[in-house]
Design an enzyme around this catalytic site. Structure first.
Site, mmCIF file in Angstrom:
data_model
loop_
_atom_site.group_PDB
_atom_site.id
_atom_site.type_symbol
_atom_site.label_atom_id
_atom_site.label_comp_id
_atom_site.label_asym_id
_atom_site.label_seq_id
_atom_site.Cartn_x
_atom_site.Cartn_y
_atom_site.Cartn_z
ATOM 1 N N SER A 235 36.290 28.203 37.316
ATOM 2 C CA SER A 235 36.547 29.673 37.372
ATOM 3 C C SER A 235 36.240 30.163 35.717
ATOM 4 C CB SER A 235 37.989 30.014 37.587
ATOM 5 O OG SER A 235 37.963 31.632 37.991
ATOM 6 N N ASP B 238 34.166 30.735 48.896
ATOM 7 C CA ASP B 238 34.665 31.356 47.574
ATOM 8 C C ASP B 238 34.386 33.122 47.707
ATOM 9 O OD1 ASP B 238 35.517 32.141 45.094
ATOM 10 O OD2 ASP B 238 34.636 30.446 44.259
ATOM 11 N N HIS C 267 37.887 28.918 46.577
ATOM 12 C CA HIS C 267 37.456 28.941 45.018
ATOM 13 C C HIS C 267 38.197 27.521 44.419
ATOM 14 C CE1 HIS C 267 37.108 30.852 41.335
ATOM 15 N NE2 HIS C 267 38.280 30.849 40.919
#
Length: 624
Positions: free
Chosen positions: A223, A338, A369
């Site tokens: 991320s 995601d 994710h």
């Protein structure tokens, strides 16, 4: 002082004979602990794996920027974990490095401090109430993180972490994609190579050197932590040999906008870049007011939640614009479902690096994710490019995709992504889409139109599940007689008019029949996309610089890509194209009632079908 007595010849002779005898004996020098490579991967070495002997320390690396306005270069806080042999044997080791703005705490999720979604499309947003200054500053954190330590130190790497500018014990202001977020890890890599200075304290002048490092570095993270390896790589810093970004945000515009439309990341309705600033700002209290004035106020001036258009502020935070600096071999990882950091982020960078001849491979899975590549993949990548072992990983297949129902650690290799045999096949809607119309290979004029009444109160999931709705249009292929493999980007063309100056436009590609159970939602959603019809004439709809208000009743035509995907639609399913206006979980929420009309003759979808038109024709042919 006592003087040494003179030695007689008689005393010296036995000593000389003993020395000669010793010289004639075989020597037994202490062997240096070495890395062990098997199957092209660095293996755990017991001497490296002895946690009791690991050397741990922290330091501050001086950067080339000053973002907190104190007239001195900002310093980044770094921790180090390395094998004992780096001191006891003088062993030099490569480095695995992760940097993050999250290590010293974050603000809680409080949607009262996000942007209010009750906003007309193209209208002024309701002023946001910023987060209170409630991230308690941590004055000491000698161990920043334990991530990666137990994986890589036993294999003979050092592991380091650093805190991003304006977070934790790192000086400066967080800029959320600004230049200092690229230059901060660059400075750390420069320090590992002797080109930047490190210090034992935040303000002191006692220097510390990375005498134990080979200077070769690999970066990874997930991320935001996966964004920063790419950010560092865009600087072209010497020594950054490989990166493995996992679900990285490669453009803050594409994270918070879609084709000119203001759009929230999935799961965080109303988030925008200034919200993320508040979420991570954990730096020293004395710089808070300065950073808010110099950074967050600038964000509010340029983020533009009125038009949603691209501008220089967003361009600076789009790493594709800085891609020419990347030399680090890149193994990208992402999930096709995601809906937070969407898969276009990895796809656009991987394609650009491939075009530039940078070594690149991509790992995709069917989940949401996050989700790193299997350790074997990561190990081969870092062993080849960071440790410098010729293991042939560059000759491995370019794409590794976890097929439906398979374990994350068991991807299927493909020569490339999209699949080399994928070809665009255009399908055309027809019939009454308020019920369920047709989606077929046959196009042509006089196909009619479909009407939509915008109402954000209905979610996309609800609209796909109901038999009839005037809040969406749904068109479907016949039931597939055999499975269809889609690989790549689907693109849609939409000819649309509205009775307002602006409107949201949302397109979903779905697998029918719809299973309403939450655990099956991702089985139903093939891909999604959003666009602003006022940008229909933009040279680049993915990053439009300006738009034109709609004339009520006048049609505009726009074409845009949906999120990339790789999915096998099973026999017995139907492929559906759903068009609606406001997407409850992603777009702003205008007053319900705007009327949209879709001209079906000017509307179609191109599917990336493995096997092309022949494969899709076989799958949807009528039963004999």
């Amino acid at each position: 002082m006592t003087q040494p007595r003179p030695e007689s010849a008689a005393y010296k002779l036995p000593a000389l004979l003993a020395l000669l005898a010793t010289a004639l004996l075989p020597t037994t020098a202490t062997a240096q602990t070495t890395h062990v490579i098997e199957d092209g991967q660095a293996q755990i070495v017991p001497e490296f794996a002895d946690t009791a002997t690991w050397i741990r320390h922290d330091l501050w690396v001086e950067t080339e920027f000053d973002t907190d306005g104190d007239g001195r270069p900002d310093r980044m806080h770094v921790d180090v974990t390395r094998p004992a042999q780096t001191d006891s044997e003088g062993l030099k080791v490569p480095v695995i490095y992760e940097t993050s703005p999250y290590y010293s705490g974050i603000a809680g999720i409080d949607f009262d401090h996000f942007w209010n979604l009750r906003q007309e499309v193209g209208g002024d947003p309701i002023t946001r109430d910023p987060f209170p200054a409630d991230i308690a500053h941590r004055t000491s954190q000698p161990i920043i993180s334990m991530s990666h330590v137990r994986i890589w130190v036993p294999r003979g790497f050092a592991v380091i972490h650093s805190q991003s500018p304006g977070t934790g014990q790192s000086q400066g202001c967080p800029t959320v994609g600004g230049a200092n977020e690229s230059l901060a890890p660059k400075a750390v890599i420069d320090w590992l190579n002797g080109r930047a200075r490190g210090f034992t304290s935040l303000d002191g002048d006692e220097e510390v050197e990375a005498y134990w490092a080979t200077g070769k570095v690999g970066m990874t993270g997930t991320s935001y932590n996966g964004t920063l390896p790419l950010a560092a790589a865009t600087t072209g810093v010497e020594g950054l040999e490989a990166i493995i970004p996992i679900a990285p945000n490669t453009s803050y515009y594409h994270y918070y906008r879609s084709n000119g439309l203001v759009r929230s990341p999935g799961g965080y309705p109303g988030e925008d870049i200034d919200v993320l600033f508040d979420f991570i700002f954990s730096s020293f209290p004395h710089v808070r007011d300065y950073c808010i004035a110099s950074v967050r106020d600038e964000m509010n001036e340029h983020l533009d939640r009125t038009t949603g258009d691209y501008n220089d502020f967003w361009a600076e935070r789009d790493y594709l614009n800085h891609i020419d600096g990347v030399r680090a071999a890149t193994l990208m990882a992402h999930g096709f479902n995601d809906w937070n950091v969407m898969p276009e982020h990895s796809y656009r960078i991987a394609m650009a690096l491939k075009e530039r001849g940078v070594p690149v491979q991509i790992y995709y899975h069917q989940g949401g994710h996050g989700g790193p590549p299997p350790l074997e993949r990561m190990n081969r990548w870092f062993t080849r490019y960071v440790m410098g072992v010729e293991n042939g990983v560059e000759n491995d297949p370019e794409a590794w995709i976890v097929r439906e129902g398979d374990e994350m650690g068991n991807p299927t290799p493909y020569a490339s992504y999209p699949h080399p045999e994928a070809e665009g096949v255009r399908l055309h809607p027809g019939g009454d889409g308020n019920w369920t119309g047709t989606l077929s290979l046959a196009g042509g004029p006089n196909r009619g139109s479909g009407g939509i009444v915008d109402n954000f109160a209905f979610s996309g999931n609800q609209l796909a599940a109901v038999e009839w709705s005037n809040h969406r249009l749904l068109y479907s292929t016949p039931e597939l007689r055999e499975a269809v493999h889609l690989s790549g980007e689907a693109t849609v063309r939409v000819r649309v008019s509205a009775d307002a100056a602006a409107a949201n436009l949302t397109v979903w590609l779905v697998s029918l029949p719809w299973a309403a159970e939450p655990e099956h939602i991702n089985d139903n959603i093939i891909t999604k996309g959003w666009a602003d019809p006022t940008n229909a004439g933009a040279d680049d709809i993915a990053a439009p610089r300006s738009g034109t208000a709609l004339t009520p009743g006048e049609f505009v035509e726009l074409e845009f890509a949906l999120q990339p995907d790789d999915q096998v639609i099973p026999a017995g399913a139907r492929i559906g194209l759903m068009i609606f206006s406001s997407d409850q979980l992603y777009t702003v929420h205008p007053e319900p009632g705007t009327m949209l009309t879709v001209d079906l003759a000017g509307t179609s979808v191109s599917l990336p079908v493995v096997g092309g038109v022949a494969a899709l024709t076989r799958a949807i042919r009528p039963a004999s």
